[in-house]
Design an enzyme around this catalytic site. Structure first.
Site, PDB file in Angstrom:
ATOM      1  N   ASP A  99       0.860  -1.188   0.000  1.00 45.41           N
ATOM      2  CA  ASP A  99       0.000   0.000   0.000  1.00 45.41           C
ATOM      3  C   ASP A  99       0.898   1.240   0.000  1.00 45.41           C
ATOM      4  O   ASP A  99       2.105   1.150   0.170  1.00 45.41           O
ATOM      5  CB  ASP A  99      -0.981  -0.023   1.172  1.00 45.41           C
ATOM      6  CG  ASP A  99      -0.286   0.063   2.519  1.00 45.41           C
ATOM      7  OD1 ASP A  99       0.943   0.263   2.546  1.00 45.41           O
ATOM      8  OD2 ASP A  99      -0.960  -0.058   3.547  1.00 45.41           O
ATOM      9  N   ASP A 273      -8.378  -7.282   0.842  1.00 47.08           N
ATOM     10  CA  ASP A 273      -7.386  -7.439   1.908  1.00 47.08           C
ATOM     11  C   ASP A 273      -8.005  -6.935   3.198  1.00 47.08           C
ATOM     12  O   ASP A 273      -8.910  -6.102   3.175  1.00 47.08           O
ATOM     13  CB  ASP A 273      -6.138  -6.604   1.622  1.00 47.08           C
ATOM     14  CG  ASP A 273      -6.371  -5.148   1.988  1.00 47.08           C
ATOM     15  OD1 ASP A 273      -5.893  -4.720   3.059  1.00 47.08           O
ATOM     16  OD2 ASP A 273      -7.071  -4.442   1.245  1.00 47.08           O
TER      17      ASP A 273
END
Length: 396
Positions: A99, A273
């Site tokens: 990320d 996720d």
């Protein structure tokens, strides 16, 4: 089915559900294949809490997450480069998604200030002022060597409304362009765009319209699962998948409850996720097809069954509920065993979802899943009933 080669990613749509928006795809990336729909376990600092890379491999995990915010602070990009990136550092030879560090801005908001340049915050490690720009985020992710990198986006809480949401959406588009320009490794690393716009349908549409003009290999739906009402959540998800291209993967960020996964696959999402399965394990909660078991509870002290007799994970093959219950009194191994089971549960759930799409029986799979999870139709969450209704599944 035709394959779409884009950057470091080949995307194939193998099957589409004729009733819903669900699809089974295949992504070919530098570290192998990822079959979707897929759940990606989250390892904040390059490790899954309580699970090794080998154990993840043995569970059949094809892709997991690393966190740029934490890894960019400690051990830092220089050490990462020396270790041949995050793959070498954590001894993981399969795919990795990192990320951008943006989400931590919301969770550590007292530490941060957002300007057009980037996000300014104090390091939680040494108190130093740091400016995380789109360029810096990509520089760190290039050093980490992940197969999928996320753009830096301007993250606002999903419960906020007003001009700040619009500002964040437009800024995320500008930052996407800066991230694309900064990516020094486009033939090895895939940069995904993140759709923002809060719970405002018009802002989401605007963002979708602009971002889909960019030549990126995949798209994420961001700015959700932050405490907003589920009714708003699913409407924003389906609005997003309606406007995203068919030939690229769609990643719904931060979603991990079993019902949410199944419903959002029906709404057209491919990748998910969440820290939920690993975090809940630390509190003694084991995920099962009918909900969860609180294994710390004394009701399991003399229960010699496995967590789930139909689960083939190492925990269920070797240990009883009673044993794990006893371990909790003295040993962190209890959390480890439940973590392994919970990750296996999520991965197996997504494999079953995928199989049902490939075999053309996904709507029936959804009916059976809901019946097993909730028993009685009166207990079905209303948002899930409403969401599934819009894609042709009327729950029995």
């Amino acid at each position: 089915m035709a394959a779409t080669k884009s950057h470091a990613l080949v995307h194939r749509v193998l099957a589409e559900c004729p009733v819903t928006k669900a699809r089974a795809c295949e992504l070919q990336m530098p570290h192998g294949q990822v079959k979707t729909p897929v759940f990606m376990p989250v390892g904040t600092q390059g490790t899954m809490k309580g699970v090794t890379a080998d154990q993840l491999r043995n569970l059949g995990c094809e892709i997991c997450l690393g966190n740029t915010y934490h890894l960019g602070m400690r051990p830092g990009p220089e050490i990462m480069k020396k270790a041949s990136g995050l793959h070498g550092f954590m001894n993981w030879d399969r795919n990795l998604l990192t990320d951008s560090g943006g989400f931590q801005m919301v969770s550590l908001v007292e530490l941060s200030k957002v300007t057009e340049e980037g996000v300014q915050f104090r390091s939680p490690y040494d108190g130093k002022e740091i400016l995380l720009t789109p360029e810096k985020s990509i520089e760190i992710q290039n050093a980490l060597g992940s197969d999928i990198m996320m753009q830096l986006d301007d993250v606002v809480s999903s419960t906020i409304s007003g001009p700040r949401v619009e500002e964040a959406m437009h800024r995320s588009i500008r930052w996407l362009d800066r991230c694309i320009a900064a990516n020094g490794n486009p033939d090895r690393q895939n940069l995904f765009a993140i759709i923002q716009g809060g719970l405002d349908a018009e802002l989401r549409k605007q963002c979708l319209q602009e971002m889909t003009k960019r030549d990126v290999p995949g798209f994420a739906i961001g700015g959700l699962s932050g405490g907003e009402e589920k009714d708003h959540f699913w409407r924003m998800v389906t609005l997003s998948t309606d406007h995203l291209p068919r030939d690229k993967p769609r990643y719904l960020m931060g979603v991990g409850y079993a019902t949410d996964l199944v419903v959002c696959v029906a709404l057209g999402c491919d990748m998910f996720d969440c820290v939920f399965p690993t975090r809940t394990a630390r509190f003694g909660s084991a995920l099962v097809p009918w909900g969860s078991l609180q294994l710390k509870s004394k009701q399991f002290a003399k229960d010699f069954q496995p967590i789930d007799k139909n689960c083939d994970c190492p925990t269920c093959q070797r240990y009883s509920r009673s044993y794990i219950n006893a371990l909790f009194k003295s040993d962190t191994a209890a959390m480890h065993h439940i973590t392994i089971h919970n990750i296996a549960y999520q991965l197996n759930l997504m494999r079953s979802v995928r199989e049902s799409i490939l075999q053309g029986r996904f709507p029936q799979f959804v009916q059976d899943f809901m019946k097993t999870m909730y028993g009685n139709k009166d207990k079905y969450p209303q948002w899930a009933v409403a969401a599934l209704e819009t894609v042709g599944i009327t729950l029995q």
